[in-house]
Design an enzyme around this catalytic site. Structure first.
Site, mmCIF file in Angstrom:
data_model
loop_
_atom_site.group_PDB
_atom_site.id
_atom_site.type_symbol
_atom_site.label_atom_id
_atom_site.label_comp_id
_atom_site.label_asym_id
_atom_site.label_seq_id
_atom_site.Cartn_x
_atom_site.Cartn_y
_atom_site.Cartn_z
ATOM 1 N N SER A 292 34.124 -8.929 -31.777
ATOM 2 C CA SER A 292 34.834 -9.425 -32.952
ATOM 3 C C SER A 292 36.216 -9.886 -32.508
ATOM 4 O O SER A 292 36.906 -9.178 -31.768
ATOM 5 C CB SER A 292 34.943 -8.325 -34.009
ATOM 6 N N GLU A 293 36.609 -11.071 -32.950
ATOM 7 C CA GLU A 293 37.822 -11.711 -32.444
ATOM 8 C C GLU A 293 39.068 -10.846 -32.618
ATOM 9 O O GLU A 293 40.032 -10.963 -31.859
ATOM 10 C CB GLU A 293 38.040 -13.063 -33.137
#
Lengths: 219, 224, 219, 224
Positions: free
Chosen positions: A48-49
């Site tokens: 997840s960024e």
């Protein structure tokens, strides 16, 4: 009758093609639904960024932590073996070619792999790109999952994007409610079609020429 | 003796002048320094350039600063989304400037500022509208865009633990832009959930070494 | 008789001028001797390029750890509040202007603040720059500590460096066995001289014009 | 199932071909992957370009590779110093090429490679012989040198703890270039003092996330 894929079926098709052991980023919306189609044994490591490797969906009844959220700011969980890191390290993973796959939503994909998924053009509203451009240029393979047609029934698979680009020549494969389509040197190549759909019907709903090289296992 | 703790949230935000560039940590609610932002709203500094991934949600924190008209310009990657109506209204009304920066470029521009670099070439955004007017270069057959470092006069950052030297750890995805913004600001101001004794943190697990931090206030309010 | 400063006295002069609470990097050789002149109460935080903040000298009888070494690869200790980090973060501190002081050894310093401390020119041997160039451009103040003359009695404080530069216009102050000299817009300004040394003698041992603005406390 | 552990040091260095660029961690002895280097010497790959801060000490590890004539070129910041006579002799005899890179630039070039950047401008080295032939640019009144990313085919890295996903922690100053070289190499090969169960590491304290690591071997030999 055309048996369109539901959102969940589209997500399952996305998940099915990603091998066990892959590192994957899933975009907001449709892409993140793929999470539900892997088991822990698959060892698909989800990035997840906002600084997670080893993201998982929140378990039923699990207490949400406001400091453990995904790219859509929704609460998530983490698998054993996961790690946290800051944004520069997170985007080094994305930009640096360390992710095997990213899966993105889109407005349009062109026959040369151009991606438009961040801006509807000059709407007077502030455009928000987030991490889409970094993923588009950085992941080893870029998969898109989207409806085949817009709400007013115009093709999203097009000869040339009319909307502002997220990245040029970046998309490898597109999953829609009607078909799975690879982007190749020769343009769109259809790998999979839903039951009840003819080639002519699919071409009719697509804005660029289609080749058909259906993969037996998916027909 | 080095003691970066200040005794109140008001002291923490003292000296932020009109026209300052203020870096604000957070990705959505996670890592958002709400109490510092509220204190900044009380403090009154205006004409600010704010660098933040988002634009605040609801009416608190950054959204409140925008609503009060204190933010001249927002540099962000994703100011839209649920709850960001205050920014949307200000933008539609022409009351705020907005520079859209891809999220990874935003992070890297902050890091470049903190690391004393003069800028870098990134493939992100090449061939898109966000490269308009920017220098481009083909490197090893691939198009790149030149991006400049992004310095802040101040950073407002939320951390979990802090000691008097300003060493920090963060909580889960609350880490996000915090470590980069501490590096990139002339004065990094941190609100920490908890303080600990010098030497209590494992030196292997310090995320932001104290050299990057100038002020710390313990503020454990409504946020997690 | 000229009462030259010993190496320890030079290091003490270096240490004396660095305020409590400063972040400091000390180079290999003479500079690192300054460590001995601070007490823990000074809270001078010493940085080592190989990933330490809060370095201290090894205590007498303390067991050396081969994984806790300084820039000269010699074993050191760590104070409470210290931290470890990788080389990119370490040099971000150095290059990014976060260190208040660095103290370096040198071959030559010019009247315009040019520093030569990494190469003796074309000797046929492989030159080794280490972290000197990063410190030279990055620290807020660059202090040099060195003998006033070379072994064959040529000045090290010069009008122009004859040896390859480490950095141009970077040095703020020089401590030698004879004097403390600031590098200013107007060239070398002497702040301190050892007892028994005349101005003429110091000028005679220096390769560029000297101004004298002695600081009372140091004379 | 992801399992990056390999059962032997020989398997760890399998496939390193003649002509490869090999990144080697370590600052002096701290963090030096001696067992991997010895295994590489046995394996026999030649014509290597090695990137390492130093050149090895005594006759072991990197020094042995150089002595055996396997290293065509060394890219380093500080190959001199006590015990580096093997490199000094090879260089004096013209048997090895050498590129001198300032230490911070070396670290940053490795990071740029790992982070997918096309290069950067740094003030380090401007106006010196190490900028000869390089592009320069004045940015905000200050001279800068353009530096390219430095990619490795392989990295040989020493860590303290590793799990089967390749998550790593290091020991004190043994960290140095390890995290950057893992990022910068197509295949990062790690020798870890110890292995641990997946999930045993604190996710907040992982230094190198497993995504940057391809092979791990537990090797706790003569080094600390």
């Amino acid at each position: 009758m055309i048996e369109k894929r539901s959102r969940s079926e589209m997500a399952r098709a996305v998940a099915r093609d990603i091998p066990s052991g892959s590192y994957v980023n899933l975009g907001i919306g449709l892409p993140v639904l793929a999470l539900e189609h892997w088991t822990p044994a698959d060892d698909v490591v989800v990035h997840s960024e906002n600084g997670i490797l080893g993201m998982r969906a929140l378990a039923p009844g699990e207490e949400p932590d406001p400091n453990l959220t995904n790219a859509a700011k929704a609460p998530v969980g983490m698998v054993p073996g996961g790690s946290f890191f800051h944004h520069a390290d997170s985007f080094a993973m994305m930009r640096g070619g360390h992710l095997d796959y990213c899966v993105l939503g889109a407005y349009q994909v062109s026959a040369s792999g151009d991606l438009a998924n961040w801006s509807l053009g000059d709407t007077g509203r502030a455009d928000a790109v987030g991490g889409a451009m970094d993923l588009a240029v950085g992941a080893k393979r870029v998969h898109v999952v989207m409806e085949h047609l817009t709400k007013d029934e115009r093709p999203r698979l097009v000869a040339q994007c009319s909307l502002p680009l997220t990245g040029a020549g970046v998309v490898n494969r597109v999953y829609t409610d009607l078909a799975t389509v690879d982007v190749t040197m020769n343009g769109f190549v259809v790998r999979e079609m839903v039951p009840g759909l003819t080639r002519a019907q699919l071409q009719d709903r697509t804005g660029a020429p289609l080749c058909f090289e259906l993969e037996e296992k998916h027909v | 003796m080095i003691n970066k703790f200040v005794e109140s949230i008001e002291r923490a935000v003292a000296g932020i002048a009109d026209g300052s560039t203020v870096l604000v940590s957070g990705f959505g609610v996670a890592g958002q320094p709400v109490e510092l932002l509220e204190a900044l709203a009380e403090q009154g500094a205006a004409e600010l350039t704010v660098v933040c991934n988002n634009s605040g949600t609801g009416e608190d924190g950054l959204a409140r600063l925008i609503k009060l008209g204190r933010v001249r310009k927002l540099i962000a990657s994703y100011p839209s989304g649920t709850g960001s109506h205050v920014f949307a209204e200000a933008f539609a009304a022409g009351r705020i400037e907005y520079e859209c920066v891809p999220q990874g470029t935003l992070a890297e521009r902050l890091r470049a500022a903190g690391a004393g670099l003069g800028g870098f070439f990134t493939p992100t955004g090449y061939g898109t509208a966000l490269a308009d007017g920017k220098e481009t270069r083909v490197i090893d057959g691939r198009g790149h865009v030149f991006e400049a470092p992004l310095h802040g006069d101040f950073a407002l950052v939320k951390a979990e633990n802090a000691d008097r030297w300003g060493n920090l750890t963060y909580r889960k995805t609350g880490r996000n832009f915090g470590p980069l913004m501490c590096m990139a600001a002339a004065t990094a101001i941190v609100q920490a959930d908890r303080s600990c004794e010098l030497g209590a943190m494992d030196p292997e697990s310090v995320v932001t070494p104290g050299i990057f931090v100038q002020r710390v206030v313990v503020a454990n309010g409504r946020t997690a």
